[in-house]
Design a protein around this motif. Structure first.
Motif, PDB file in Angstrom:
ATOM      1  N   LEU A 326       0.820  -1.210   0.000  1.00 47.71           N
ATOM      2  CA  LEU A 326       0.000   0.000   0.000  1.00 47.71           C
ATOM      3  C   LEU A 326       0.856   1.263   0.000  1.00 47.71           C
ATOM      4  CD1 LEU A 326      -2.809  -1.000   2.520  1.00 47.71           C
ATOM      5  CD2 LEU A 326      -2.975  -0.857   0.028  1.00 47.71           C
ATOM      6  N   HIS A 327       2.032   1.177   0.585  1.00 49.95           N
ATOM      7  CA  HIS A 327       2.909   2.341   0.657  1.00 49.95           C
ATOM      8  C   HIS A 327       3.373   2.786  -0.734  1.00 49.95           C
ATOM      9  CE1 HIS A 327       5.668   5.165   2.511  1.00 49.95           C
ATOM     10  NE2 HIS A 327       6.655   4.682   1.787  1.00 49.95           N
ATOM     11  N   ARG A 328       3.301   1.906  -1.702  1.00 49.09           N
ATOM     12  CA  ARG A 328       3.715   2.240  -3.062  1.00 49.09           C
ATOM     13  C   ARG A 328       2.687   3.105  -3.790  1.00 49.09           C
ATOM     14  NH1 ARG A 328       3.926  -1.874  -6.530  1.00 49.09           N
ATOM     15  NH2 ARG A 328       5.234  -0.589  -7.868  1.00 49.09           N
ATOM     16  N   LEU A 329       1.482   3.178  -3.262  1.00 49.15           N
ATOM     17  CA  LEU A 329       0.413   3.936  -3.915  1.00 49.15           C
ATOM     18  C   LEU A 329       0.576   5.426  -3.672  1.00 49.15           C
ATOM     19  CD1 LEU A 329      -2.262   4.088  -5.456  1.00 49.15           C
ATOM     20  CD2 LEU A 329      -3.442   3.691  -3.268  1.00 49.15           C
ATOM     21  N   ARG A 330       0.663   6.205  -4.738  1.00 46.97           N
ATOM     22  CA  ARG A 330       0.748   7.663  -4.639  1.00 46.97           C
ATOM     23  C   ARG A 330      -0.668   8.213  -4.785  1.00 46.97           C
ATOM     24  NH1 ARG A 330       6.364   8.291  -3.631  1.00 46.97           N
ATOM     25  NH2 ARG A 330       6.175  10.447  -4.363  1.00 46.97           N
ATOM     26  N   SER A 331      -1.281   8.533  -3.659  1.00 53.43           N
ATOM     27  CA  SER A 331      -2.664   8.987  -3.675  1.00 53.43           C
ATOM     28  C   SER A 331      -2.930   9.905  -2.486  1.00 53.43           C
ATOM     29  CB  SER A 331      -3.607   7.779  -3.632  1.00 53.43           C
ATOM     30  OG  SER A 331      -4.953   8.177  -3.578  1.00 53.43           O
ATOM     31  N   PRO A 332      -3.633  11.002  -2.708  1.00 54.33           N
ATOM     32  CA  PRO A 332      -4.097  11.532  -3.996  1.00 54.33           C
ATOM     33  C   PRO A 332      -2.925  11.849  -4.930  1.00 54.33           C
ATOM     34  CG  PRO A 332      -5.196  12.630  -2.166  1.00 54.33           C
ATOM     35  CD  PRO A 332      -4.078  11.830  -1.574  1.00 54.33           C
ATOM     36  N   ILE A 333      -3.099  11.548  -6.187  1.00 52.66           N
ATOM     37  CA  ILE A 333      -2.025  11.672  -7.160  1.00 52.66           C
ATOM     38  C   ILE A 333      -1.679  13.140  -7.401  1.00 52.66           C
ATOM     39  CG2 ILE A 333      -3.584  11.711  -9.151  1.00 52.66           C
ATOM     40  CD1 ILE A 333      -1.553   9.992 -10.655  1.00 52.66           C
ATOM     41  N   GLY A 334      -0.386  13.410  -7.609  1.00 48.01           N
ATOM     42  CA  GLY A 334       0.055  14.754  -7.983  1.00 48.01           C
ATOM     43  C   GLY A 334       0.671  15.536  -6.844  1.00 48.01           C
ATOM     44  N   LEU A 335       1.479  16.538  -7.191  1.00 48.48           N
ATOM     45  CA  LEU A 335       2.059  17.430  -6.203  1.00 48.48           C
ATOM     46  C   LEU A 335       1.085  18.548  -5.864  1.00 48.48           C
ATOM     47  CD1 LEU A 335       5.779  17.850  -7.380  1.00 48.48           C
ATOM     48  CD2 LEU A 335       4.762  16.120  -5.889  1.00 48.48           C
ATOM     49  N   ASP A 336       1.271  19.143  -4.702  1.00 49.04           N
ATOM     50  CA  ASP A 336       0.405  20.223  -4.240  1.00 49.04           C
ATOM     51  C   ASP A 336       0.781  21.530  -4.931  1.00 49.04           C
ATOM     52  OD1 ASP A 336      -1.221  21.978  -2.952  1.00 49.04           O
ATOM     53  OD2 ASP A 336      -0.285  21.768  -0.971  1.00 49.04           O
ATOM     54  N   LEU A 337       0.169  21.764  -6.099  1.00 48.81           N
ATOM     55  CA  LEU A 337       0.398  22.998  -6.846  1.00 48.81           C
ATOM     56  C   LEU A 337      -0.798  23.937  -6.756  1.00 48.81           C
ATOM     57  CD1 LEU A 337       1.988  21.616 -10.163  1.00 48.81           C
ATOM     58  CD2 LEU A 337       3.120  22.189  -8.011  1.00 48.81           C
ATOM     59  N   GLY A 338      -1.841  23.506  -6.045  1.00 49.08           N
ATOM     60  CA  GLY A 338      -3.070  24.283  -6.030  1.00 49.08           C
ATOM     61  C   GLY A 338      -3.829  24.157  -7.341  1.00 49.08           C
ATOM     62  N   ALA A 339      -3.609  23.063  -8.062  1.00 49.26           N
ATOM     63  CA  ALA A 339      -4.189  22.886  -9.400  1.00 49.26           C
ATOM     64  C   ALA A 339      -5.708  22.806  -9.353  1.00 49.26           C
ATOM     65  CB  ALA A 339      -3.618  21.615 -10.038  1.00 49.26           C
ATOM     66  N   ARG A 340      -6.364  23.373 -10.377  1.00 50.75           N
ATOM     67  CA  ARG A 340      -7.813  23.328 -10.497  1.00 50.75           C
ATOM     68  C   ARG A 340      -8.255  22.739 -11.830  1.00 50.75           C
ATOM     69  NH1 ARG A 340     -10.939  24.061  -5.864  1.00 50.75           N
ATOM     70  NH2 ARG A 340      -9.945  25.620  -4.521  1.00 50.75           N
ATOM     71  N   THR A 341      -7.694  23.246 -12.905  1.00 50.16           N
ATOM     72  CA  THR A 341      -8.115  22.805 -14.230  1.00 50.16           C
ATOM     73  C   THR A 341      -7.488  21.464 -14.579  1.00 50.16           C
ATOM     74  OG1 THR A 341      -6.259  23.841 -15.392  1.00 50.16           O
ATOM     75  CG2 THR A 341      -8.178  25.228 -14.927  1.00 50.16           C
ATOM     76  N   PRO A 342      -8.027  20.768 -15.587  1.00 45.57           N
ATOM     77  CA  PRO A 342      -7.401  19.512 -16.022  1.00 45.57           C
ATOM     78  C   PRO A 342      -5.942  19.693 -16.418  1.00 45.57           C
ATOM     79  CG  PRO A 342      -9.601  19.670 -16.942  1.00 45.57           C
ATOM     80  CD  PRO A 342      -9.324  20.996 -16.277  1.00 45.57           C
ATOM     81  N   GLU A 343      -5.624  20.807 -17.075  1.00 45.03           N
ATOM     82  CA  GLU A 343      -4.251  21.045 -17.508  1.00 45.03           C
ATOM     83  C   GLU A 343      -3.328  21.270 -16.306  1.00 45.03           C
ATOM     84  OE1 GLU A 343      -6.986  21.464 -20.693  1.00 45.03           O
ATOM     85  OE2 GLU A 343      -6.939  22.527 -18.774  1.00 45.03           O
ATOM     86  N   GLU A 344      -3.785  22.049 -15.335  1.00 45.39           N
ATOM     87  CA  GLU A 344      -2.984  22.267 -14.128  1.00 45.39           C
ATOM     88  C   GLU A 344      -2.802  20.967 -13.358  1.00 45.39           C
ATOM     89  OE1 GLU A 344      -4.256  26.929 -13.222  1.00 45.39           O
ATOM     90  OE2 GLU A 344      -5.227  25.286 -12.149  1.00 45.39           O
ATOM     91  N   THR A 345      -3.873  20.173 -13.295  1.00 48.21           N
ATOM     92  CA  THR A 345      -3.788  18.883 -12.610  1.00 48.21           C
ATOM     93  C   THR A 345      -2.799  17.962 -13.304  1.00 48.21           C
ATOM     94  OG1 THR A 345      -6.088  19.094 -11.856  1.00 48.21           O
ATOM     95  CG2 THR A 345      -5.116  16.879 -11.832  1.00 48.21           C
ATOM     96  N   ALA A 346      -2.802  17.990 -14.630  1.00 42.90           N
ATOM     97  CA  ALA A 346      -1.856  17.159 -15.382  1.00 42.90           C
ATOM     98  C   ALA A 346      -0.417  17.570 -15.088  1.00 42.90           C
ATOM     99  CB  ALA A 346      -2.142  17.269 -16.881  1.00 42.90           C
ATOM    100  N   VAL A 347      -0.165  18.871 -14.951  1.00 41.82           N
ATOM    101  CA  VAL A 347       1.178  19.337 -14.593  1.00 41.82           C
ATOM    102  C   VAL A 347       1.569  18.801 -13.224  1.00 41.82           C
ATOM    103  CG1 VAL A 347       2.557  21.363 -14.012  1.00 41.82           C
ATOM    104  CG2 VAL A 347       1.091  21.396 -16.040  1.00 41.82           C
ATOM    105  N   ALA A 348       0.623  18.821 -12.272  1.00 38.53           N
ATOM    106  CA  ALA A 348       0.900  18.312 -10.922  1.00 38.53           C
ATOM    107  C   ALA A 348       1.209  16.822 -10.948  1.00 38.53           C
ATOM    108  CB  ALA A 348      -0.292  18.594 -10.008  1.00 38.53           C
ATOM    109  N   VAL A 349       0.452  16.069 -11.743  1.00 35.89           N
ATOM    110  CA  VAL A 349       0.682  14.632 -11.865  1.00 35.89           C
ATOM    111  C   VAL A 349       2.042  14.366 -12.508  1.00 35.89           C
ATOM    112  CG1 VAL A 349      -0.083  12.518 -13.025  1.00 35.89           C
ATOM    113  CG2 VAL A 349      -1.761  14.045 -11.953  1.00 35.89           C
ATOM    114  N   ALA A 350       2.332  15.083 -13.604  1.00 32.70           N
ATOM    115  CA  ALA A 350       3.606  14.891 -14.294  1.00 32.70           C
ATOM    116  C   ALA A 350       4.776  15.250 -13.386  1.00 32.70           C
ATOM    117  CB  ALA A 350       3.643  15.741 -15.564  1.00 32.70           C
TER     118      ALA A 350
END
Length: 388
Positions: A326-350
């Protein structure tokens, strides 16, 4: 050299001579990794980069000189405080660049290597960058079951180089290999040492995006930008369409866990593979993550609120996953960038995927005075293993 393979293949097919300059060693804060390449053809056209701009002009001239002389050269570039006008890296690092002239039809190993790289066939390109004069520039193209090219009058060295390069190819590794002329490992400073640069060309790493939602389109696009081979998978045919995801390499209609099982059985997953689970629906997520977290994949992340994440963990524990898994699971996915839009969220995930792969600390560079480039990378990034 893989990023300029299409142009090299075009020149090669047309019979046009060219010189290729390859970064073969990096020390300190250098801008490009070993394997980065710049090539110049006989007409002066240039493609690629070895330094992001710092020493491109000097390397361009070295390529022209190599084309004129027909001789390879190994050149070191580094920062110099003594001469403000010296060509060097402003970032303070050091790179060794090997410049090799290439004339189509002259070197069997290089001819085969260019063809294999362009076709996407896994191959290790083995070039002698230091050692006896008669070996400099000698090139072998090594695949899983054969090799092209020869090291004349050094059969023991050739056999050993092929075996070592094949092992590096299996692991997806690029780096230097030092052997004595009889084929035994030796110190690089030895008088009878031959130093080879081995470039392993393997298919692009895979990113599989589960869940054909609006966020998936943005994640798929940024995955392609990062160099991944991208698949979008969803069990709902009304959402999983090529029209909705034109940037993906393929769109698959199937239950996520069933698709993952089939890809694993076919040996199309390895430890560079990134899984982005965006469905946040238990009937899809749980059976998928049950399998994924037991596979040696490079990255497994899942979207969802913190509440969804905790409920998902409880369900996974109930079906037998351990805390280590379970420790291998990255969730919630993405870094904390304050992302809102799909594009911002994709940047956080990448950003999280890159940080996980490269060993980054996820802090702003301005917040610390440590190295910009991390030399210690995760094992999954360096040594891909296939999952079958």
């Amino acid at each position: 050299m893989q990023d300029i393979a299409e142009q090299l293949s075009s020149w090669h097919s047309a019979g046009r001579p060219f010189a290729v300059a390859t970064v073969v060693s990096v020390s300190g804060s250098a801008p490009r990794d070993p394997g980065a390449a710049l090539a110049v053809d006989a007409d002066g056209e240039a493609v690629g980069s070895v330094s992001g701009g710092c020493v491109e002009g000097a390397v361009y001239e070295l390529c022209q000189d190599a084309l004129a002389s027909g001789e390879p050269v190994l050149q070191r570039f580094g920062y110099s405080d003594e001469d403000a006008f010296a060509v060097g890296l402003t970032c303070g690092g050091i790179i060794d660049v090997f410049v090799q002239p290439v004339r189509p039809g002259v070197c069997e190993g290089m001819d085969a290597g260019v063809a294999y790289v362009q076709s996407g066939t896994p191959v290790a390109l083995v070039r002698c960058i230091s050692g006896p004069t008669e070996l400099l520039g000698a090139t072998l193209a090594v695949t899983g079951d054969s090799h092209h090219g020869t090291l004349h009058a050094a059969p023991g060295l050739e056999n050993s180089a092929v075996l070592q390069a094949r092992a590096m190819l299996d692991a997806g590794r690029t780096g230097q290999l030092t052997l004595a002329l009889d084929g035994r490992p030796c110190d690089p400073n030895s008088s009878n040492a031959a130093v080879f640069f081995v470039e392993s060309y393997v298919p692009a790493p895979r990113m599989i995006v589960f869940g054909a939602i609006d966020f998936a389109g943005a994640v798929a696009r940024i995955g392609k930008f990062l160099g991944y081979d991208v698949t979008v998978c969803d069990a709902r045919p009304v959402f999983a369409t090529e029209r909705r995801f034109p940037g993906a390499d393929r769109v698959v209609v199937d239950w996520p866990h069933r698709y993952l099982d089939a890809e694993a059985e076919a040996g199309r997953l390895d430890s560079r593979t990134a899984l982005c689970v965006l469905t946040h629906d238990a009937k899809f997520d749980v059976p998928l993550l049950e399998r994924a977290l037991r596979m040696p994949l490079g990255f497994v992340g899942a979207m969802g609120s913190r509440r969804t994440h905790l409920e998902r963990l409880d369900r996974l524990r109930e079906i037998g996953l351990t805390e280590v898994e379970l420790h291998r699971l990255r969730s919630p996915i993405g870094l904390d960038l304050g992302a809102r839009t799909p594009e911002e969220t994709a940047v956080a995930v990448a950003a999280e995927i890159v940080a996980h792969r490269r060993g980054g600390g996820c802090l702003p560079l301005s917040a610390h005075d440590g190295p910009i480039h991390h030399d210690i990378r995760s094992a999954t990034a360096e040594e891909p293993r296939r999952i079958a």
